[in-house]
Design an enzyme around this catalytic site. Sequence first.
Site, PDB file in Angstrom:
ATOM      1  N   SER A 114     -25.661   7.312 -16.449  1.00  0.00           N
ATOM      2  CA  SER A 114     -25.364   6.316 -15.412  1.00  0.00           C
ATOM      3  C   SER A 114     -26.614   5.997 -14.609  1.00  0.00           C
ATOM      4  O   SER A 114     -27.280   6.912 -14.107  1.00  0.00           O
ATOM      5  CB  SER A 114     -24.282   6.840 -14.461  1.00  0.00           C
TER       6      SER A 114
ATOM      7  N   SER B 290     -13.628   2.075  -7.767  1.00  0.00           N
ATOM      8  CA  SER B 290     -14.788   2.362  -8.620  1.00  0.00           C
ATOM      9  C   SER B 290     -14.440   3.341  -9.744  1.00  0.00           C
ATOM     10  O   SER B 290     -14.908   3.179 -10.869  1.00  0.00           O
ATOM     11  CB  SER B 290     -15.973   2.873  -7.798  1.00  0.00           C
ATOM     12  N   SER B 291     -13.621   4.343  -9.477  1.00  0.00           N
ATOM     13  CA  SER B 291     -13.348   5.316 -10.545  1.00  0.00           C
ATOM     14  C   SER B 291     -12.459   4.702 -11.624  1.00  0.00           C
ATOM     15  O   SER B 291     -12.694   4.914 -12.821  1.00  0.00           O
ATOM     16  CB  SER B 291     -12.754   6.609  -9.995  1.00  0.00           C
TER      17      SER B 291
ATOM     18  N   GLU C 254      -7.072  10.278 -14.901  1.00  0.00           N
ATOM     19  CA  GLU C 254      -7.314  10.606 -13.491  1.00  0.00           C
ATOM     20  C   GLU C 254      -6.339  11.684 -13.021  1.00  0.00           C
ATOM     21  O   GLU C 254      -6.710  12.601 -12.303  1.00  0.00           O
ATOM     22  CB  GLU C 254      -7.152   9.358 -12.617  1.00  0.00           C
TER      23      GLU C 254
ATOM     24  N   GLU D  63       0.839  -1.208   0.000  1.00  0.00           N
ATOM     25  CA  GLU D  63       0.000   0.000   0.000  1.00  0.00           C
ATOM     26  C   GLU D  63       0.866   1.246   0.000  1.00  0.00           C
ATOM     27  O   GLU D  63       1.853   1.324   0.747  1.00  0.00           O
ATOM     28  CB  GLU D  63      -0.881  -0.035   1.251  1.00  0.00           C
TER      29      GLU D  63
ATOM     30  N   ASP E  44      -4.633   0.593  -9.496  1.00  0.00           N
ATOM     31  CA  ASP E  44      -6.056   0.287  -9.714  1.00  0.00           C
ATOM     32  C   ASP E  44      -6.364   0.015 -11.189  1.00  0.00           C
ATOM     33  O   ASP E  44      -6.897  -1.052 -11.520  1.00  0.00           O
ATOM     34  CB  ASP E  44      -6.959   1.410  -9.179  1.00  0.00           C
TER      35      ASP E  44
HETATM   36  C1  GLA Z   1      -5.317   4.713  -3.974  1.00  0.00           C
HETATM   37  C2  GLA Z   1      -4.659   4.943  -5.328  1.00  0.00           C
HETATM   38  C3  GLA Z   1      -3.694   3.823  -5.668  1.00  0.00           C
HETATM   39  C4  GLA Z   1      -2.722   3.557  -4.519  1.00  0.00           C
HETATM   40  C5  GLA Z   1      -3.475   3.411  -3.201  1.00  0.00           C
HETATM   41  C6  GLA Z   1      -2.550   3.282  -2.024  1.00  0.00           C
HETATM   42  O1  GLA Z   1      -6.158   3.606  -4.039  1.00  0.00           O
HETATM   43  O2  GLA Z   1      -5.639   5.019  -6.330  1.00  0.00           O
HETATM   44  O3  GLA Z   1      -3.003   4.131  -6.847  1.00  0.00           O
HETATM   45  O4  GLA Z   1      -1.752   4.559  -4.439  1.00  0.00           O
HETATM   46  O5  GLA Z   1      -4.327   4.525  -2.973  1.00  0.00           O
HETATM   47  O6  GLA Z   1      -1.807   2.120  -2.116  1.00  0.00           O
END
Ligand code: GLA
Length: 388
Positions: free
Chosen positions: A67, A129-130, A163, A33, A175
């Site tokens: 949506s 989700s995004s 983003e 993380e 993500d």
């Molecule tokens: C968010 C961001 C990811 C990552 C996490 C932390 O979810 O979208 O890219 O940096 O925080 O690990």
Amino acid sequence: MKQQLVDKFLEIYGDGDAVDVYFAPGRVNLIGEHTDYNGGHVFPCAITIGTYAVARRRTDDSVRLYSLNYPENGMIQASLRDLVYRKKDGWGNYPKGVLQTFISKGCQIPYGVEILYYGEIPKGLGIGSSASLGVVTGLILKELMELKDINMVDIALFTQLAENEYIGAGSGIMDPFTIAMGKKNHAIFLDTSDLSYIYAPLLLPHEKIIITNSQKSRLAVDERYQERRAQCEQALKELQRVVAIRDLGELTAEVFEQVQEMIESPIRLKRARHAVTENQRTIQAVEALERGDIEEFGQLMNASHLSLKEDYEVSCEELDILVEESWDIEGVLGSRMMGAGFGGCMISIVKNSAVNEFINHVGEHYKERTGLVAEFYVVETGNGAAKI
Ligand code: GLA
């Protein structure tokens, strides 16, 4: 579900050419993380819930987006010549940003599109989700505009760019990459410094992956996320005076120990220590999983939480309470806060036999201590985005 969405599409946009249905999942992150913008490793997987979209190419250059999650916003209308960010377009800015990014990257988008979205991912949970909305849009463009040179990794990169640059959120690659590239029964061991990856089998026949929603709304998460990013970048610059590295993710814990005194502020030292140790824990966790040592995997998740709480300071009281309460249960192999932090959710690996106790104990004690009602989701791994 598929037919219902198609019917809804036809009701909104009217009859015409044939339509296709697409799906992009959400994601959870087992460990790793706040490493994805530090050139470290992450270990996420795609899940079975996500975003559905029904789409059709138009013959003119208009863009129509609707949506089912935001009927109050009505139909968002734009054109390929005018895709600027508009506050009133709300959620619709995400797909618009993806379209704009494809165009600015030189993709040939000669026709407009009409798309109906339906997202199953609860908002604010922090499970992508995004990015799911972005990736499903990217996939639609690839398919409808026959962009043969664009692959799933490009879609992930364009979604991140949209983003970062169009929406102005600082998110990393984890993500969109997971959502574009996920594989059922596998997690992705991704090196964010060069996007090399391997699929690691994630079967866990005796355990469940559980996501617990703290229901704590995330305040100023973007601002605090950017602040952490900036602190890590500054710490990296300070370290680069003595070590030739491009990213914090290149450092082992041992080398970090030797050079850490170059970092001039105690706060930046803690931030960098998290980035380095979390990356090392992620590498160790994947090795443990490959050996079948799920106990060690869980302990590394627990250590990840402490580091996120103490060194990175992205946890909050509610998440700490969830994690503490879950650690009291014997069948919990590991638990930690997940995602950006400051609210959102906890991820836990729980023995099948302890799932009921987990839900009862954590739910009751959390309510007693915070007044909030936690929500629990048992996660199943799923595939990445696809036409369905
Ligand atoms: C968010 C961001 C990811 C990552 C996490 C932390 O979810 O979208 O890219 O940096 O925080 O690990």
